[in-house]
Design a protein around this motif. Structure first.
Motif, mmCIF file in Angstrom:
data_model
loop_
_atom_site.group_PDB
_atom_site.id
_atom_site.type_symbol
_atom_site.label_atom_id
_atom_site.label_comp_id
_atom_site.label_asym_id
_atom_site.label_seq_id
_atom_site.Cartn_x
_atom_site.Cartn_y
_atom_site.Cartn_z
ATOM 1 N N ASP A 35 -80.472 20.206 27.246
ATOM 2 C CA ASP A 35 -80.738 20.010 25.813
ATOM 3 C C ASP A 35 -80.066 21.080 24.957
ATOM 4 O O ASP A 35 -80.338 21.187 23.766
ATOM 5 C CB ASP A 35 -82.250 20.054 25.541
ATOM 6 N N ALA A 36 -79.188 21.893 25.592
ATOM 7 C CA ALA A 36 -78.640 23.056 24.882
ATOM 8 C C ALA A 36 -77.649 22.675 23.784
ATOM 9 O O ALA A 36 -77.339 23.501 22.929
ATOM 10 C CB ALA A 36 -77.989 24.016 25.868
ATOM 11 N N ALA A 37 -77.145 21.446 23.824
ATOM 12 C CA ALA A 37 -76.264 20.983 22.735
ATOM 13 C C ALA A 37 -76.974 19.919 21.901
ATOM 14 O O ALA A 37 -76.355 19.250 21.085
ATOM 15 C CB ALA A 37 -74.955 20.443 23.295
ATOM 16 N N ALA B 234 -84.278 26.586 24.993
ATOM 17 C CA ALA B 234 -85.356 27.201 25.779
ATOM 18 C C ALA B 234 -84.814 28.499 26.349
ATOM 19 O O ALA B 234 -83.626 28.591 26.663
ATOM 20 C CB ALA B 234 -85.805 26.274 26.906
ATOM 21 N N GLN B 235 -85.662 29.479 26.497
ATOM 22 C CA GLN B 235 -85.178 30.790 26.942
ATOM 23 C C GLN B 235 -84.698 30.782 28.389
ATOM 24 O O GLN B 235 -83.950 31.666 28.809
ATOM 25 C CB GLN B 235 -86.270 31.851 26.755
ATOM 26 N N HIS B 236 -85.125 29.771 29.150
ATOM 27 C CA HIS B 236 -84.759 29.724 30.571
ATOM 28 C C HIS B 236 -83.761 28.594 30.862
ATOM 29 O O HIS B 236 -83.673 28.110 31.982
ATOM 30 C CB HIS B 236 -86.027 29.505 31.400
ATOM 31 N N HIS B 237 -83.010 28.182 29.844
ATOM 32 C CA HIS B 237 -82.088 27.054 30.002
ATOM 33 C C HIS B 237 -80.793 27.508 30.677
ATOM 34 O O HIS B 237 -80.299 28.580 30.399
ATOM 35 C CB HIS B 237 -81.788 26.486 28.611
ATOM 36 N N VAL B 238 -80.271 26.673 31.566
ATOM 37 C CA VAL B 238 -78.956 26.948 32.159
ATOM 38 C C VAL B 238 -78.004 25.776 31.915
ATOM 39 O O VAL B 238 -78.432 24.637 31.719
ATOM 40 C CB VAL B 238 -79.026 27.198 33.698
#
Ligand SMILES: [Zn+2]
Length: 321
Positions: A179-181, A161-165
């Motif tokens: 969920d970045a991985a 997502a573009q706003h993921h941290v």
């Protein structure tokens, strides 16, 4: 209640939010201490489960210092409004590109309703608005104070997502990956990519995995699902799967397949890699519910449309997530 809470050491607790009634697919985490912090809320329909778990861990309405979410998808942030109401002193922390949706969720809910239809209410419930004065928007870097000299370092990690941290705990070296991985399957120790529309971007996702390696985490805390000690192995597998799935979708575009056939093709081509996962109807069934192969294909296809041009027969049906 005890079966929903796992103690992970150093005052970190995993809370199974029982998303849609499923055990073991969506987690929130409490970092207890001088300024208790909840990482992820789960869905709005899980809010009572989370509130009960926090009460069990000793937190009453006045006790929560911070609610932070890795991104605003409804399985991570759907409960923010409800929990912010229950914990009136908690500051709500989110990346700046997601902040306005927590303050005014109408657009987010309208598009979610378009994608999920009637299922929305049962699975996710309604994200309630949060007073803007309580929301702190993170830039590309930021900090969440946990009290007692401990903190979470936040950094922008787009791709899913573009706003993921991502968030790193200064005491434990835990990295909250959201969920970045992708999705970690505890039962079979597999990694599945999570590449839904509209934001999925392979290059950004790979760059975020590189960032994750650079912070040298001691442990990865997945929102789906649980803690993982094999940091390098998991991040490498995440990257391998992303590249493979994108390659497979690229192939299906060339073969003029529709979405159903694309799902079939990708499932077949990855079947050997997910032998144990596919062998268990129970495991693959519940995770497919959360992380549908079709949604991943649509997200990848959309990115390929944007980067390599449209004209593929693989349609982008708005009716699929
Ligand atoms: Zn998720």
């Amino acid at each position: 209640m005890d079966n929903l809470i796992s103690e992970l050491g150093h005052d970190v607790f995993a809370i199974d939010t029982q998303m849609s009634g499923y055990a073991g697919i969506t987690s929130a985490y409490l970092i207890r201490g001088d300024r208790p912090c909840l990482v992820e809320t789960g869905t709005a329909t899980s809010a009572n489960v989370v509130i009960d778990a926090l009460a069990h861990l000793g937190l009453g309405p006045a006790d929560l210092g911070t609610l932070v979410v890795t991104h605003i998808h409804l399985d991570h942030a759907g409960g923010v409004g409800t929990l912010a109401g229950h914990f009136p002193r908690a500051e709500v922390v989110v990346h700046e590109r997601g902040a306005r949706h927590l303050v005014d969720p109408e657009r987010l809910m309208t598009s979610a309703r378009r994608v999920f239809g009637r299922v929305l209410d049962d699975v996710f419930g309604v994200l309630l608005p949060t007073d803007a004065a309580r929301v702190r928007a993170l830039g590309d870097e930021g900090t969440v104070d946990l009290g007692g000299g401990r903190s979470l370092a936040a950094f922008h990690a787009p791709g899913h997502a573009q706003h993921h941290v991502g968030l790193v705990d200064s005491t434990t070296g835990d990295l909250y990956v959201g969920d970045a991985a992708g999705v970690y399957i505890p039962e079979t120790k597999d990694m599945r990519p999570s590449t839904p529309p509209p934001d999925f971007d392979l290059d950004l996702a790979i760059a975020s995995l590189d960032q994750f390696r650079q912070v040298r985490p001691q442990r990865l805390l997945f929102s789906h699902f649980g803690p993982v000690l094999d940091v390098q192995g998991s991040l490498d597998r995440a990257e391998e799967e992303l590249r493979l799935w994108v390659e497979l979708v690229r192939d299906t575009r060339a073969s003029a397949l529709d979405l159903d056939h694309a799902v079939q093709r990708v499932t077949e081509k990855t079947a050997e890699r997910y032998a144990a996962y596919l062998a268990s109807e129970e495991v693959s069934g519940k995770f497919e519910h959360l992380n549908a192969t079709a949604a991943n294909i649509v997200g990848i296809n959309r990115w390929l449309d944007a980067t390599e041009g449209t004209g593929s027969a693989l349609a982008d049906p708005a009716s699929t997530r």
